[in-house]
Write an enzyme that holds these catalytic residues in place. Structure first.
Site, PDB file in Angstrom:
ATOM      1  N   LYS A 288      -2.856  14.442  -7.558  1.00 56.36           N
ATOM      2  CA  LYS A 288      -1.602  13.952  -6.986  1.00 56.36           C
ATOM      3  C   LYS A 288      -1.314  12.532  -7.441  1.00 56.36           C
ATOM      4  O   LYS A 288      -0.193  12.200  -7.848  1.00 56.36           O
ATOM      5  CB  LYS A 288      -1.673  13.996  -5.454  1.00 56.36           C
ATOM      6  CG  LYS A 288      -0.475  13.334  -4.762  1.00 56.36           C
ATOM      7  CD  LYS A 288      -0.607  13.376  -3.250  1.00 56.36           C
ATOM      8  CE  LYS A 288      -1.406  12.215  -2.703  1.00 56.36           C
ATOM      9  NZ  LYS A 288      -0.559  11.024  -2.436  1.00 56.36           N
TER      10      LYS A 288
ATOM     11  N   ARG B 134       5.313   6.453  -0.336  1.00 57.86           N
ATOM     12  CA  ARG B 134       5.258   5.122  -0.925  1.00 57.86           C
ATOM     13  C   ARG B 134       5.315   5.149  -2.456  1.00 57.86           C
ATOM     14  O   ARG B 134       5.761   4.187  -3.079  1.00 57.86           O
ATOM     15  CB  ARG B 134       3.973   4.413  -0.495  1.00 57.86           C
ATOM     16  CG  ARG B 134       3.854   4.169   0.987  1.00 57.86           C
ATOM     17  CD  ARG B 134       2.766   3.155   1.291  1.00 57.86           C
ATOM     18  NE  ARG B 134       3.040   1.868   0.713  1.00 57.86           N
ATOM     19  CZ  ARG B 134       3.736   0.905   1.322  1.00 57.86           C
ATOM     20  NH1 ARG B 134       4.229   1.107   2.515  1.00 57.86           N
ATOM     21  NH2 ARG B 134       3.944  -0.240   0.717  1.00 57.86           N
TER      22      ARG B 134
ATOM     23  N   CYS C 220       2.064   7.045   4.520  1.00 50.35           N
ATOM     24  CA  CYS C 220       1.022   7.062   5.551  1.00 50.35           C
ATOM     25  C   CYS C 220       0.905   5.715   6.249  1.00 50.35           C
ATOM     26  O   CYS C 220       0.986   4.662   5.621  1.00 50.35           O
ATOM     27  CB  CYS C 220      -0.334   7.402   4.925  1.00 50.35           C
ATOM     28  SG  CYS C 220      -0.607   9.150   4.660  1.00 50.35           S
TER      29      CYS C 220
ATOM     30  N   ARG D  74       0.673  -2.095   2.577  1.00 55.18           N
ATOM     31  CA  ARG D  74       0.477  -1.983   1.137  1.00 55.18           C
ATOM     32  C   ARG D  74       1.687  -2.649   0.490  1.00 55.18           C
ATOM     33  O   ARG D  74       2.617  -1.977   0.049  1.00 55.18           O
ATOM     34  CB  ARG D  74       0.334  -0.513   0.730  1.00 55.18           C
ATOM     35  CG  ARG D  74      -0.936   0.118   1.279  1.00 55.18           C
ATOM     36  CD  ARG D  74      -1.197   1.490   0.744  1.00 55.18           C
ATOM     37  NE  ARG D  74      -0.457   2.499   1.499  1.00 55.18           N
ATOM     38  CZ  ARG D  74      -0.616   3.803   1.310  1.00 55.18           C
ATOM     39  NH1 ARG D  74      -1.450   4.251   0.419  1.00 55.18           N
ATOM     40  NH2 ARG D  74       0.073   4.670   2.027  1.00 55.18           N
ATOM     41  N   PRO D  75       1.704  -3.993   0.474  1.00 53.51           N
ATOM     42  CA  PRO D  75       2.910  -4.714   0.084  1.00 53.51           C
ATOM     43  C   PRO D  75       3.283  -4.484  -1.378  1.00 53.51           C
ATOM     44  O   PRO D  75       2.418  -4.272  -2.234  1.00 53.51           O
ATOM     45  CB  PRO D  75       2.546  -6.173   0.339  1.00 53.51           C
ATOM     46  CG  PRO D  75       1.055  -6.217   0.252  1.00 53.51           C
ATOM     47  CD  PRO D  75       0.582  -4.898   0.772  1.00 53.51           C
ATOM     48  N   VAL D  76       4.591  -4.538  -1.642  1.00 54.39           N
ATOM     49  CA  VAL D  76       5.087  -4.364  -3.007  1.00 54.39           C
ATOM     50  C   VAL D  76       5.336  -5.720  -3.666  1.00 54.39           C
ATOM     51  O   VAL D  76       5.927  -5.782  -4.738  1.00 54.39           O
ATOM     52  CB  VAL D  76       6.375  -3.519  -3.020  1.00 54.39           C
ATOM     53  CG1 VAL D  76       6.107  -2.128  -2.475  1.00 54.39           C
ATOM     54  CG2 VAL D  76       7.486  -4.203  -2.231  1.00 54.39           C
ATOM     55  N   ASP D  77       4.862  -6.792  -3.038  1.00 54.15           N
ATOM     56  CA  ASP D  77       5.135  -8.115  -3.588  1.00 54.15           C
ATOM     57  C   ASP D  77       4.514  -8.311  -4.963  1.00 54.15           C
ATOM     58  O   ASP D  77       5.038  -9.056  -5.794  1.00 54.15           O
ATOM     59  CB  ASP D  77       4.682  -9.218  -2.620  1.00 54.15           C
ATOM     60  CG  ASP D  77       3.193  -9.172  -2.330  1.00 54.15           C
ATOM     61  OD1 ASP D  77       2.629  -8.058  -2.319  1.00 54.15           O
ATOM     62  OD2 ASP D  77       2.595 -10.238  -2.099  1.00 54.15           O
ATOM     63  N   GLN D  78       3.387  -7.633  -5.238  1.00 51.62           N
ATOM     64  CA  GLN D  78       2.757  -7.757  -6.555  1.00 51.62           C
ATOM     65  C   GLN D  78       3.625  -7.124  -7.644  1.00 51.62           C
ATOM     66  O   GLN D  78       3.689  -7.620  -8.774  1.00 51.62           O
ATOM     67  CB  GLN D  78       1.367  -7.128  -6.550  1.00 51.62           C
ATOM     68  CG  GLN D  78       0.404  -7.750  -5.540  1.00 51.62           C
ATOM     69  CD  GLN D  78       0.199  -9.237  -5.755  1.00 51.62           C
ATOM     70  OE1 GLN D  78      -0.148  -9.671  -6.843  1.00 51.62           O
ATOM     71  NE2 GLN D  78       0.424 -10.026  -4.711  1.00 51.62           N
TER      72      GLN D  78
ATOM     73  N   ASP E  26     -10.099   6.679  -0.461  1.00 49.36           N
ATOM     74  CA  ASP E  26      -9.553   8.013  -0.185  1.00 49.36           C
ATOM     75  C   ASP E  26     -10.632   9.045   0.136  1.00 49.36           C
ATOM     76  O   ASP E  26     -10.318  10.189   0.473  1.00 49.36           O
ATOM     77  CB  ASP E  26      -8.712   8.508  -1.370  1.00 49.36           C
ATOM     78  CG  ASP E  26      -7.305   7.929  -1.361  1.00 49.36           C
ATOM     79  OD1 ASP E  26      -6.934   7.267  -0.374  1.00 49.36           O
ATOM     80  OD2 ASP E  26      -6.562   8.144  -2.344  1.00 49.36           O
TER      81      ASP E  26
ATOM     82  N   ILE F 133     -10.409  -1.701   1.882  1.00 51.84           N
ATOM     83  CA  ILE F 133      -9.130  -1.594   1.178  1.00 51.84           C
ATOM     84  C   ILE F 133      -7.949  -1.625   2.141  1.00 51.84           C
ATOM     85  O   ILE F 133      -7.029  -2.424   1.993  1.00 51.84           O
ATOM     86  CB  ILE F 133      -9.080  -0.302   0.329  1.00 51.84           C
ATOM     87  CG1 ILE F 133     -10.311  -0.220  -0.595  1.00 51.84           C
ATOM     88  CG2 ILE F 133      -7.793  -0.253  -0.489  1.00 51.84           C
ATOM     89  CD1 ILE F 133     -10.419  -1.316  -1.614  1.00 51.84           C
TER      90      ILE F 133
END
Length: 416
Positions: A22, A92, A116, A121-125, A304, A326
């Protein structure tokens, strides 16, 4: 809403075929936005998340044709450069359209993602990296608005290791002007699978599989044919299921070379593992032994697989410590496992698991994708009936799990 009913206590024996990954298929589908030519993808898993991604890409104008054993993608007519909230809120990975759209079309409007509830899980990177490549980005009303006439190569050092961030920036860089260096890049096999596809499409990428990727931009990408790698997390989940329930199962289309850390821990529990190029055999004769684990980025033990190993530890001999590094909110399965008779205490980022002689079936509720898999494993090992509610989480990441387990002797059925 579907549920799973499991009558536990049955040993597993037979053969299971592992689906495509996936977490490799989702970014690879997004790579279809990078070219006007045709991509032919095989071994694409039949999952809810994959169906959602296809729906999102189709509404952008990406043509996707299901050929039975393969998907054909053609990006010639992509025209809608937006990923709306209605399409993004459940997944996401939708953020992965940002880099390809910006690289090829110079513009993108992408909703901030959902998915989830296992932690931030920030998207700033992603944003920081694209800005370093010359993109103008602002966030308004829950949307990322990005523009760039043409992205330019840059040296990007992310503050943290981010899988989707690496994938997004790599896809953006393949059509950028000049050389992009991605430092602190994620090394996960799914990242390498995407990189190998991009190279097959004409991209120039050095350092695949390392934490430093050097991407020399090209003017255009062409079509390619690519098989999605086997799902190492589905593989690990079934390995844990056999180790918990006992038995002898052979996994087909499985890659042992992607699971070194998981193999090491399962061998400590007493499982006997043998493998070839595309198969793994797992045998478990007695009660497993407890094993402590600390999650970390690849090639370490994957986050995971944390919930699945914890389920195995619940019925193991001795006590263990499971430390999650994590995601800060990834112990939501603990409460449900304790409902089945497990003895787990949580202290911050560490769970202490005291193995019990037996679990006893009870109604439980899935809280996220991998938590739902841990409840299936616990249900297989428990005495009596376990009913798992909210299994739409499970369907996001596992291809017909109950059918595959039934084929090796589990008493498991879906209740609609």
């Amino acid at each position: 809403m579907d549920k799973l009913l499991i009558r536990g206590g049955r040993r597993l024996a037979g053969e299971i075929e592992i689906a495509g990954a996936k977490n490799a298929a989702l970014p690879i589908l997004c790579a279809g936005l990078l070219s006007a030519d045709t991509l032919v993808l095989s071994n694409v898993p039949r999952l809810q998340d994959v169906a959602t991604m296809q729906k999102l890409l189709r509404q952008m104008g990406l043509a996707i044709e299901d050929k039975g054993t393969a998907l054909e993608l053609c990006g010639r007519d992509v025209s809608k450069l937006e990923a709306p909230y209605e399409m993004v809120k459940t997944m996401r990975a939708s953020i992965l359209v940002l880099g390809p759209l910006l690289a090829r079309f110079g513009e993108a409007k992408v909703s901030l993602p959902g998915g989830c509830a296992i932690g931030s899980r920030p998207v700033d990177q992603h944003i920081k990296g694209l800005q370093a490549m010359g993109a103008e980005i602002h966030i308004e009303a829950g949307y990322i608005h990005a523009k760039a006439k043409r992205l330019k190569g840059a040296r990007i050092v992310t503050d943290m290791i981010t899988v989707t961030g690496t994938e997004n920036l790599m896809m953006a860089a393949v059509l950028a002007d000049g050389v992009t260096v991605l430092e602190n890049a994620a090394r996960e096999p799914e990242v390498s699978d995407l990189a190998n596809l991009l190279v097959a499409m004409g991209a120039q990428i050095e350092g695949i599989g390392s934490d430093r990727l050097v991407v020399t931009g090209v003017s255009a990408l062409h079509g390619a044919t690519h098989p999605v790698i086997a799902d190492r997390i589905e593989t690990g989940t079934f390995l844990c299921a056999v180790a918990a329930a006992g038995g002898d199962v052979r996994l087909k289309n499985a890659r042992a070379d992607l699971l070194d850390a998981v193999f090491d821990k399962l061998r400590e529990t007493g499982a006997v593992l043998t493998s070839g190029d595309d198969w793994i055999r797992v045998q478990m004769a007695g009660r497993p032994k407890s094993v402590s684990v600390r999650t970390t980025e690849y090639p370490g033990f994957p986050t995971d697989m944390q919930a699945q190993l914890m389920a195995l530890n619940c019925i193991a001999e001795g006590s263990s410590r499971v430390t999650e590094t994590i995601f800060e909110n990834r112990f939501m399965h603990v409460q449900e496992l304790n409902r089945l008779g497990a003895s787990i205490e949580v202290d911050g980022h560490t769970a202490v698991v005291h193995g019990v002689n037996k679990l006893v079936g009870a109604p439980v509720m899935a809280t996220d994708l991998r938590a739902s898999a841990s409840l299936v494993i616990a249900g297989l090992a428990a005495e009596g009936e376990t009913q798992i509610d909210r299994i739409y989480h499970l369907d996001r990441g596992y291809d017909r799990m109950e059918i595959k387990l039934s084929a090796v002797g589990a008493d498991i059925q879906r209740i609609r």
